[in-house]
Design an enzyme around this catalytic site. Structure first.
Site, PDB file in Angstrom:
ATOM      1  N   TYR A 123      -3.849  -2.589 -10.213  1.00 19.78           N
ATOM      2  CA  TYR A 123      -3.751  -2.380  -8.752  1.00 19.78           C
ATOM      3  C   TYR A 123      -2.856  -3.446  -8.103  1.00 19.78           C
ATOM      4  O   TYR A 123      -1.924  -3.117  -7.351  1.00 19.78           O
ATOM      5  CB  TYR A 123      -5.160  -2.394  -8.137  1.00 19.78           C
ATOM      6  N   VAL A 161       1.212  -3.681   3.817  1.00 23.33           N
ATOM      7  CA  VAL A 161       1.189  -4.970   4.528  1.00 23.33           C
ATOM      8  C   VAL A 161       2.454  -5.802   4.287  1.00 23.33           C
ATOM      9  O   VAL A 161       2.630  -6.844   4.909  1.00 23.33           O
ATOM     10  CB  VAL A 161      -0.061  -5.827   4.205  1.00 23.33           C
ATOM     11  N   TYR A 168      -4.703   3.445   8.069  1.00 24.47           N
ATOM     12  CA  TYR A 168      -6.040   2.844   8.246  1.00 24.47           C
ATOM     13  C   TYR A 168      -6.602   3.222   9.610  1.00 24.47           C
ATOM     14  O   TYR A 168      -6.476   4.371  10.027  1.00 24.47           O
ATOM     15  CB  TYR A 168      -5.981   1.315   8.060  1.00 24.47           C
ATOM     16  N   SER A 226       0.796  -1.236   0.000  1.00 26.75           N
ATOM     17  CA  SER A 226       0.000   0.000   0.000  1.00 26.75           C
ATOM     18  C   SER A 226       0.825   1.280   0.000  1.00 26.75           C
ATOM     19  O   SER A 226       0.258   2.359  -0.184  1.00 26.75           O
ATOM     20  CB  SER A 226      -0.938   0.026   1.206  1.00 26.75           C
ATOM     21  N   LYS A 249       0.309   3.377  -2.933  1.00 24.27           N
ATOM     22  CA  LYS A 249      -0.887   4.221  -3.072  1.00 24.27           C
ATOM     23  C   LYS A 249      -0.563   5.716  -2.972  1.00 24.27           C
ATOM     24  O   LYS A 249      -1.299   6.549  -3.491  1.00 24.27           O
ATOM     25  CB  LYS A 249      -1.912   3.835  -1.994  1.00 24.27           C
TER      26      LYS A 249
HETATM   27  N1  GLU Z   1      -2.318  -5.241  -1.976  1.00 21.13           N
HETATM   28  C1  GLU Z   1      -2.820  -5.172  -0.623  1.00 21.13           C
HETATM   29  C2  GLU Z   1      -4.321  -5.417  -0.624  1.00 21.13           C
HETATM   30  O1  GLU Z   1      -4.976  -4.913  -1.466  1.00 21.13           O
HETATM   31  C3  GLU Z   1      -2.502  -3.838  -0.037  1.00 21.13           C
HETATM   32  C4  GLU Z   1      -2.908  -3.699   1.406  1.00 21.13           C
HETATM   33  C5  GLU Z   1      -1.900  -2.952   2.252  1.00 21.13           C
HETATM   34  O2  GLU Z   1      -0.722  -2.920   1.984  1.00 21.13           O
HETATM   35  O3  GLU Z   1      -2.338  -2.398   3.270  1.00 21.13           O
HETATM   36  O4  GLU Z   1      -4.846  -6.123   0.188  1.00 21.13           O
END
Ligand code: GLU
Length: 313
Positions: free
Chosen positions: A195, A265, A247, A68, A71
């Protein structure tokens, strides 16, 4: 007692030493099977200050799945393409929900709360994809990362992307649900393919800290002089990182670390000390909110020792 600010290299080295010995390391993500193979003992940290001095310790050059953290960079690209129109299809409020939550989407008619929860990031990816083939859009994102990190060797870990493609049922549900509200323009498979692949980019702490420099220095990389975004946009991206970057652990991160930051993650976190430094840490074990357990603790130690929290002290 002296109140001199301690030397950056010393602080970074001491933090890495302390982290190497800690028994509490969190849990490595297993919902993407390929991520479960990573060594939970790994720890890396890199801080690049305004003069370009690099303080590095631990596994600072080991490549890991940025997940993430990507992002932040897709948000930067999408804002460059769509400008403020982007905010019509994704909000910028903290969600207070887990990264892959679907509950708010129904109440808020398919408009995700922010660009950093999965639903929001999928909508952002869809914006970048529009008018392109998936391969072109992905190439655009990868080249942007290589340009920012000044390193053409950065690649996508295809095994991680394939692993998530096979098991990403929740993200598939989120994308289809948004499509039902008209908030995904491209075929769902195409958007998700891009994505999953940008989440699977592999980078080291050194590469990530370099790539984040523009956010710490009003949109400009002080080394190259390249302006990546306007000062105004860098400020706004940092604001969204501060309020939404972790989050439902975003409040705790602001409370303890006091810097804009974004986790993934894969166990990485980037953080920005405005006008001072860009920082990347990596430790694969996660806490209950899906954020790197030791990464957060290391950043808390760093900002406390250097007095770098944006909230003072
Ligand atoms: N590719 C992971 C997902 O979509 C990213 C989540 C993350 O890194 O928090 O679940």
């Amino acid at each position: 007692m002296s109140d001199a600010v301690p030397d950056l290299d010393t602080v970074v080295r001491e933090i890495a030493e302390e982290m190497a010995d800690r028994p509490d390391r969190g849990e490595v993500a297993t919902y993407i099977p390929e991520l479960a193979r990573v060594d939970p003992k790994a720890f890396g940290i890199v801080v690049i200050d305004a003069d370009g001095h690099v303080a590095a310790a631990g596994d600072s050059d080991t490549s890991f799945s940025i997940q993430s953290i990507s992002k932040v960079f897709t948000l930067t690209l999408a804002l460059g393409m769509a400008g403020d129109r982007l905010w019509r299809r994704v909000g910028r409020e903290p969600s207070g929900s887990p990264f892959n939550s679907i509950v708010q989407l129904e109440r808020e008619r398919g408009i995700p709360r922010n660009p950093f929860i999965n639903a929001g990031a999928i909508a952002v990816t869809d914006t970048i994809l529009s008018g392109h083939q998936p391969r072109e859009a992905l190439g655009e994102i990868l080249r942007f990362m290589q340009f920012l990190a000044q390193d053409p060797t950065i690649t996508i870990d295809e095994a991680v992307a394939a692993s998530e493609l096979r098991t990403g049922f929740r993200n598939i549900a989120l994308a289809n649900y948004m499509k039902s509200f008209g908030n995904i323009d491209n075929p769902v498979d195409f958007t998700l393919g891009v994505y999953f692949h940008h989440c699977a980019i592999g980078m080291s702490c050194r590469q990530l800290a370099t790539a984040s420099r523009f956010l710490a220095h009003s949109g400009r990389n002080p080394l190259t002089g390249h302006s990546v975004v306007s000062p105004e946009r860098a400020k706004r991206i940092n604001a969204v990182m501060l309020t939404c970057g972790h989050y439902d652990g975003s409040g705790e991160f602001a409370y303890r670390v006091g810097l804009p930051g974004k986790s993934g993650v894969g166990g990485g976190i980037i953080a920005v000390a405005p006008e001072k430094a860009s920082i990347a840490v990596w430790s694969p074990g996660l806490d209950a909110s899906g954020n790197s357990h030791l990464g957060r603790i290391a950043l808390e130690m760093l900002t406390r020792r250097l007095g770098w929290s944006i909230f003072g002290a």
